[in-house]
Each structure stands twice: as C-alpha cells, then as structure tokens.
Design an enzyme around this catalytic site. Structure first.
Site, PDB file in Angstrom:
ATOM      1  N   LYS A   1      15.023  38.907  65.858  1.00 48.30           N
ATOM      2  CA  LYS A   1      15.366  39.020  67.098  1.00 48.30           C
ATOM      3  C   LYS A   1      14.433  39.552  68.074  1.00 48.30           C
ATOM      4  O   LYS A   1      14.217  40.625  67.782  1.00 48.30           O
ATOM      5  CB  LYS A   1      16.838  39.691  67.121  1.00 48.30           C
ATOM      6  CG  LYS A   1      17.849  39.197  68.176  1.00 48.30           C
ATOM      7  CD  LYS A   1      19.154  39.845  67.868  1.00 48.30           C
ATOM      8  CE  LYS A   1      20.017  39.808  68.999  1.00 48.30           C
ATOM      9  NZ  LYS A   1      21.301  40.432  68.994  1.00 48.30           N
ATOM     10  N   HIS A  54      24.348  47.983  69.707  1.00 46.17           N
ATOM     11  CA  HIS A  54      23.998  49.108  70.527  1.00 46.17           C
ATOM     12  C   HIS A  54      23.678  50.548  69.995  1.00 46.17           C
ATOM     13  O   HIS A  54      23.177  51.241  70.746  1.00 46.17           O
ATOM     14  CB  HIS A  54      24.807  48.938  71.515  1.00 46.17           C
ATOM     15  CG  HIS A  54      24.876  47.634  72.377  1.00 46.17           C
ATOM     16  ND1 HIS A  54      26.088  46.867  72.059  1.00 46.17           N
ATOM     17  CD2 HIS A  54      24.161  47.149  73.581  1.00 46.17           C
ATOM     18  CE1 HIS A  54      25.673  45.790  73.091  1.00 46.17           C
ATOM     19  NE2 HIS A  54      24.789  45.948  73.920  1.00 46.17           N
ATOM     20  N   CYS A 105      33.484  49.198  72.740  1.00 47.97           N
ATOM     21  CA  CYS A 105      32.126  49.332  72.739  1.00 47.97           C
ATOM     22  C   CYS A 105      31.284  49.186  74.294  1.00 47.97           C
ATOM     23  O   CYS A 105      31.718  47.992  74.647  1.00 47.97           O
ATOM     24  CB  CYS A 105      31.196  48.368  72.108  1.00 47.97           C
ATOM     25  SG  CYS A 105      29.387  48.397  72.152  1.00 47.97           S
ATOM     26  N   LYS A 122      13.585  44.825  72.933  1.00 46.10           N
ATOM     27  CA  LYS A 122      12.631  45.735  73.716  1.00 46.10           C
ATOM     28  C   LYS A 122      12.191  46.839  72.742  1.00 46.10           C
ATOM     29  O   LYS A 122      10.968  47.506  72.588  1.00 46.10           O
ATOM     30  CB  LYS A 122      13.291  46.374  74.985  1.00 46.10           C
ATOM     31  CG  LYS A 122      13.200  45.229  75.909  1.00 46.10           C
ATOM     32  CD  LYS A 122      13.330  45.983  77.231  1.00 46.10           C
ATOM     33  CE  LYS A 122      13.330  44.941  78.348  1.00 46.10           C
ATOM     34  NZ  LYS A 122      14.565  45.067  79.248  1.00 46.10           N
ATOM     35  N   CYS A 124      28.583  46.375  74.584  1.00 50.76           N
ATOM     36  CA  CYS A 124      29.383  45.014  74.632  1.00 50.76           C
ATOM     37  C   CYS A 124      30.201  44.722  75.634  1.00 50.76           C
ATOM     38  O   CYS A 124      30.636  43.520  75.852  1.00 50.76           O
ATOM     39  CB  CYS A 124      29.983  44.718  73.116  1.00 50.76           C
ATOM     40  SG  CYS A 124      28.932  44.905  71.719  1.00 50.76           S
ATOM     41  N   HIS A 129      15.622  32.545  77.419  1.00 52.28           N
ATOM     42  CA  HIS A 129      16.149  32.088  78.380  1.00 52.28           C
ATOM     43  C   HIS A 129      15.770  30.706  78.681  1.00 52.28           C
ATOM     44  O   HIS A 129      16.552  29.889  79.673  1.00 52.28           O
ATOM     45  CB  HIS A 129      16.131  32.937  79.650  1.00 52.28           C
ATOM     46  CG  HIS A 129      16.767  34.463  79.581  1.00 52.28           C
ATOM     47  ND1 HIS A 129      16.264  35.453  79.672  1.00 52.28           N
ATOM     48  CD2 HIS A 129      18.144  34.688  79.414  1.00 52.28           C
ATOM     49  CE1 HIS A 129      17.041  36.458  79.645  1.00 52.28           C
ATOM     50  NE2 HIS A 129      18.146  36.097  79.362  1.00 52.28           N
ATOM     51  N   CYS A 170      28.428  50.647  66.669  1.00 51.32           N
ATOM     52  CA  CYS A 170      28.024  49.136  67.255  1.00 51.32           C
ATOM     53  C   CYS A 170      26.692  48.661  66.610  1.00 51.32           C
ATOM     54  O   CYS A 170      25.793  49.641  67.116  1.00 51.32           O
ATOM     55  CB  CYS A 170      28.240  49.014  68.675  1.00 51.32           C
ATOM     56  SG  CYS A 170      27.610  47.340  69.082  1.00 51.32           S
ATOM     57  N   HIS A 200      13.017  36.269  79.522  1.00 51.99           N
ATOM     58  CA  HIS A 200      12.192  36.011  78.489  1.00 51.99           C
ATOM     59  C   HIS A 200      12.093  34.584  77.784  1.00 51.99           C
ATOM     60  O   HIS A 200      12.904  33.868  78.196  1.00 51.99           O
ATOM     61  CB  HIS A 200      12.597  37.051  77.318  1.00 51.99           C
ATOM     62  CG  HIS A 200      13.875  36.935  76.960  1.00 51.99           C
ATOM     63  ND1 HIS A 200      14.394  35.809  76.203  1.00 51.99           N
ATOM     64  CD2 HIS A 200      14.844  37.997  76.781  1.00 51.99           C
ATOM     65  CE1 HIS A 200      15.561  36.058  75.702  1.00 51.99           C
ATOM     66  NE2 HIS A 200      16.112  37.045  76.141  1.00 51.99           N
TER      67      HIS A 200
HETATM   68  N1  MSP Z   1      25.795  36.093  81.798  1.00 47.96           N
HETATM   69  C1  MSP Z   1      26.217  35.497  80.313  1.00 47.96           C
HETATM   70  C2  MSP Z   1      26.405  33.862  80.340  1.00 47.96           C
HETATM   71  C3  MSP Z   1      27.728  33.605  81.207  1.00 47.96           C
HETATM   72  S1  MSP Z   1      27.816  32.056  81.286  1.00 47.96           S
HETATM   73  C4  MSP Z   1      29.180  31.743  82.219  1.00 47.96           C
HETATM   74  C5  MSP Z   1      24.830  35.819  79.346  1.00 47.96           C
HETATM   75  N2  MSP Z   1      23.636  36.111  79.843  1.00 47.96           N
HETATM   76  S2  MSP Z   1      22.471  36.068  78.951  1.00 47.96           S
HETATM   77  O1  MSP Z   1      21.588  36.647  79.805  1.00 47.96           O
HETATM   78  O2  MSP Z   1      22.718  37.015  77.807  1.00 47.96           O
HETATM   79  O3  MSP Z   1      22.299  34.896  78.223  1.00 47.96           O
HETATM   80  C6  MSP Z   1      22.071  33.753  78.996  1.00 47.96           C
HETATM   81  C7  MSP Z   1      21.519  32.594  78.175  1.00 47.96           C
HETATM   82  O4  MSP Z   1      20.320  32.667  77.484  1.00 47.96           O
HETATM   83  C8  MSP Z   1      22.592  32.251  77.161  1.00 47.96           C
HETATM   84  O5  MSP Z   1      22.818  30.771  76.933  1.00 47.96           O
HETATM   85  C9  MSP Z   1      21.931  32.902  75.905  1.00 47.96           C
HETATM   86  O6  MSP Z   1      22.551  32.256  74.672  1.00 47.96           O
HETATM   87  C10 MSP Z   1      20.674  32.428  76.235  1.00 47.96           C
HETATM   88  N3  MSP Z   1      19.726  33.368  75.558  1.00 47.96           N
HETATM   89  C11 MSP Z   1      19.335  34.755  75.439  1.00 47.96           C
HETATM   90  N4  MSP Z   1      18.753  35.116  74.656  1.00 47.96           N
HETATM   91  C12 MSP Z   1      18.158  34.065  73.808  1.00 47.96           C
HETATM   92  C13 MSP Z   1      17.495  33.946  72.730  1.00 47.96           C
HETATM   93  N5  MSP Z   1      16.294  34.817  72.430  1.00 47.96           N
HETATM   94  N6  MSP Z   1      17.073  32.578  72.385  1.00 47.96           N
HETATM   95  C14 MSP Z   1      17.808  31.519  72.926  1.00 47.96           C
HETATM   96  N7  MSP Z   1      18.605  31.702  73.937  1.00 47.96           N
HETATM   97  C15 MSP Z   1      18.886  32.809  74.281  1.00 47.96           C
HETATM   98  O7  MSP Z   1      25.373  35.600  78.199  1.00 47.96           O
END
Ligand code: MSP
Length: 472
Positions: free
Chosen positions: A293, A146, A124, A296, A127, A21, A143, A18
């Site tokens: 935030k 969740h 949890c 879905k 988490c 990311h 939680c 999304h």
């Molecule tokens: N798999 C772990 C990271 C392991 S690193 C050794 C993880 N994955 S994640 O898919 O949840 O998030 C990946 C990255 O995307 C993280 O840096 C996370 O902060 C970022 N983001 C996920 N959602 C986000 C937003 N809504 N806004 C900004 N960054 C976001 O955590």
C-alpha cells in the site's frame, strides 16, 4: 440523442494527488470518450471533498487558513486532471456555496428519515468513525490504519434511518437494478447491508467545525458523508433543478475502499429523496507500489508527475489502463512500466506506425479513409465496463498487424514488381491500423490523433519523430 452521466469519487484535499487517484479519472474518461464517439450527450463530474477534521488539521499544520489550504489543494487536483488529459464537464467543490445550500435542503427533505440520538462507543479520530466492539477487540484497541488507540466517546448525533430503506436496497442490488461491479463485490455488499445499523450523519460543532451546518440546529455540523455523497446531484442543480435528463447516473466510479458508502448510505439518501438509484457502481482496486500500500511513512508514494515526465501522458494512460486491473488491486513498479513502454508502446505500436507509413510513402500508396465502427467484441467489453478487455482486444489487433507485415513482406512484393498485390496488402494494413486506432482512442487519445493524421491525410507520411522514442 442518448444522455449519459458519469461520476468519479471526490478526493479529500488533505494532500497532493498520487498515482492511485488517477484510477477514477482514467476509467471515467475512457467511458466518457467512448460515449462521445458514439454520439451520446454525456456529462462527466469530478470534484474535491473539502470538509472534515483531517483537512482542518492539515491546514493548521501548514499554517494556512483552512479555505486557503483547500483552495490550493483543490487546484492541485484540477491540475492533475488536466495533466491526465481528462476533461470533466463539471467540477464541484464541497465548499461551493451552492453545494452547501443544496446539502442543507437535501437534509431537510430527508425529514423523518433523520433523528437525533446519543451514542457512546469507541472512536478512531483518524478514520473519523465509531468502530464496533469486535473491531476494538480484534485490533487490541489500536487502529491498524492510524496506529492510534481508539477513544471512548459519547456524543449526540443525528442519524439516518438506514432501516427505512434496507429491504428496498437489498432488492435493487439483488436484481441488478443497481448493478455493482465487479460481480463478487455484490455479495459482499449485501452481507454488509444486513448488519448495517442506522448511520450517524452529524457531529457536535465542538468536535467538527469545518463542515456544513445542520439546518435549524446550531450545535451540529454535517459529517462528511451526506455532504460528500450529495455532490453527485447538487452538481446537476438538485434540488431546484429538474435533473431527470442526467440522473440516474449511468455509472459511478469509486475505489473499493469507499464502495460500502456508495452502496448503503448513498442509496438510502436517494430513496429518502424519492430519486432513482444509479444504474451501475463500478469499483476499482487499489494501486499498490512494489506490492505494498502506498504510504508516506514507508516512503513509497509514486508521484504521477514524475511518471508522466518520463515518457509522456499516453504512456501513463497506457500503463494504468492496460496493466492495472480494472477491478482488482494491482502493482505499479518502474520496471513493469519501463517494460511496457519499450516492448509494447515503442515496439508493437510505435514501430508499426513508422514501418507501415514508410512503406506506404515509398510505394506511393493513395489511401481513401473508409467508415469504421467499433467491433461487437469491443462494444461488449466497454458496455460491461471491462476496459482492460476492450484495450486487450484493440491491442491484439495491433499485434496481428505486426504479424501480417512480417508474413506478407510488402518490401519483397515491391522488389518483385507485384504492384497490385502490394497495393492490396498495404491498404488492408492501413484499414487495420485505423480500425485499431479508433478502438484505442478512448485510452491513448493524443497518440491515436497523431496516428489518424499520419494515415488519413492526403498523403501518408511517417511521423518525423517516433511516437514512443526509446530514450529521453
Ligand atoms: N473523499 C472520499 C470520497 C468521497 S466520494 C463522495 C475519499 N477520498 S480519497 O481521496 O481518499 O479517495 C478518492 C478516490 O481515490 C477513491 O475512489 C479512492 O478509492 C481512490 N484511491 C485512493 N487511493 C488509491 C489507490 N492507492 N489506488 C486506487 N485508488 C485509490 O475517499
């Protein structure tokens, strides 16, 4: 040649990417492109985090074999990165066989810093972690992320002895040897560190099947963190390769939600291996949608492909790099995006290029490109990872050029036959736009390439179609 290493967090493959990311990739890409312009030999890692119960459950739900499911979603992230015009030099998947083997070697190298113990507490499932008694009380046993009740669990785990490294980590964070950005998060992390117990780094195989097996103990599987965090060094070939050309990383980009793992568990692992700590951990905020935030269940998840389709990749990069705060949470709204596109990209930049190139062509300006370099204020902002400020600096330049055209009125100089002055004014304007263009190039690279072609060729010719057309 200076060598640089930039990393990004590896996302879970339990869904499609999304807009949130995009942050890790865009920030890392800006710094990567900037370093390349400076002539630094730079490696840039990205990848996917593929183990764990969440991925396993999602694969089951979709009726796919778990590896097949991970393959599909990992590919979605690869495609997404490409769509963002981001070009990492290395891409790692935690299901790569080399990575799994290297993880096991890392585990063995950690030796006595790892011990086995049993634990009983509130857990949890969402988490994938045990929570403290205090959290259970505060959240009335459910939680908040969740909406599931915590469960009482007892299990045998391996633990990483954080206490072996606490003092060293506190020292290195306090004196900025490991610089945490933004600055205010440093205090937060130091406070957390004080209260951090040893962390559990494995799960009994009956509770977690989809993961890297713990070496010499068939009953246990590595929990995600050692597996995920190690990617930053296994991708360089650790432990069998000498990684000292690129490790320690110059900067690791992560979201604020995972900063604590990167400033506590990750340094502990590195110290346990006798490796230096990264120089900078730069944490960005969350992208919110209309102040909320993304989720879905609320149904407000913004699909980056839709945004990019609307106005192109550089409009996307522009918005996320200029209007989304580097460090704090920021809001995406379609209205803000459209305004930025129309008022800033189309008007400030697109029109300037069109106007100036037309004036130059009409008046037969012959332009000889000069050597240009980044300005000190820009370098300062870039080197301190204040990319918003660097972008702002370059954009102010664009706005000043618009003012200069309005003040100097080159069309009147032409009408009055003031050829010499006209030549001088237009040349200065082209100098200006090429300078701003260089500074904008890490942010909106396709556009700046087009602008460079307009003004640095044999003859200045305006683009056939506007850079940012108002309607599509
Ligand atoms: N798999 C772990 C990271 C392991 S690193 C050794 C993880 N994955 S994640 O898919 O949840 O998030 C990946 C990255 O995307 C993280 O840096 C996370 O902060 C970022 N983001 C996920 N959602 C986000 C937003 N809504 N806004 C900004 N960054 C976001 O955590």
């Amino acid at each position: 040649m200076t060598k640089k290493y930039i990393t990004t967090a590896i996302p879970y493959v339990n869904g499609a990417p999304h807009v949130g990311h995009a942050m890790d990739y865009l920030l890392a890409d800006v710094y990567y492109r900037y370093n390349k312009k400076l002539g630094n030999e730079t490696r840039f890692q990205a990848g996917t985090d593929e183990h764990g119960n969440k991925v396993f459950a999602k694969a089951k739900d979709s009726g796919l074999d778990v590896k097949e499911y991970a393959d599909q979603n990992s590919q979605k992230f690869k495609d997404f990165i490409e769509l963002l015009n981001v070009k990492p030099t290395d891409f790692i998947r935690t299901t790569d066989k080399d990575h799994e083997r290297r993880c096991q070697e890392i585990w063995k190298k950690l030796g006595d810093h790892i011990y086995k113990d049993s634990y009983e507490g509130w857990y949890c499932e969402g988490c994938e972690r045990f929570v403290t008694k205090k959290e259970v009380e505060e959240n009335d046993g459910i939680c908040p992320d969740h909406q599931k009740p915590y469960e009482k669990l007892s299990e045998e785990n391996y633990y990483l002895r954080i206490s072996d490294f606490k003092d060293e980590i506190v020292k290195k964070i306090s004196n900025d040897e490991l610089l945490i950005l933004p600055e205010f998060r440093k205090k937060e992390m130091l406070a957390l560190l004080e209260d951090t117990p040893d962390v559990s780094i494995s799960r009994p195989r009956k509770n977690l099947t989809w993961g890297v097996p713990v070496p010499d103990d068939d009953s246990q599987v590595m929990y995600v963190w050692i597996d995920a965090l190690s990617n930053y060094i296994t991708v360089l070939g650790y432990p069998e390769k000498d990684i000292s050309d690129f490790w320690p990383a110059d900067v690791q980009f992560v979201g604020k939600d995972i900063l604590r793992f990167h400033t506590i568990i990750w340094p502990a692992i590195l110290l346990g291996l006798g490796l230096p700590l990264p120089k900078v951990i730069c944490s960005h905020g969350m992208v919110l949608v209309d102040g909320q935030k993304m989720s879905k269940s609320i149904g407000n998840v913004v699909d980056p492909v839709e945004v990019i389709k609307k106005h192109g990749i550089d409009a996307f990069r522009y918005f996320f790099l200029r209007h989304i705060d580097n460090f704090a949470d920021s809001d995406f709204t379609w209205e803000k995006f459209e305004n930025a596109y129309n008022n800033e990209l189309a008007n400030d930049l697109g029109n300037l290029v069109q106007r100036l190139a037309t004036l130059c062509k009409k008046n037969g300006i012959k332009y000889k490109p000069k050597e240009i370099a980044f300005s000190p204020a820009y370098i300062k902002a870039m080197d301190s990872f204040n990319f918003n400020d660097a972008f702002e600096h370059a954009w102010t330049h664009i706005q000043n050029l618009n003012k200069k055209i309005d003040e100097e009125k080159p069309w009147e100089l032409a009408k009055n036959g003031e050829t010499e002055r006209l030549q001088k004014v237009l040349t200065e304007l082209v100098d200006g736009i090429l300078h701003a263009n260089l500074e904008l190039s890490p942010f909106i690279p396709d556009t700046t390439e087009k602008i460079e072609n307009v003004f640095s060729g044999q003859e200045i010719t305006p683009p056939e179609t506007p850079l940012f057309p108002k309607e599509r």
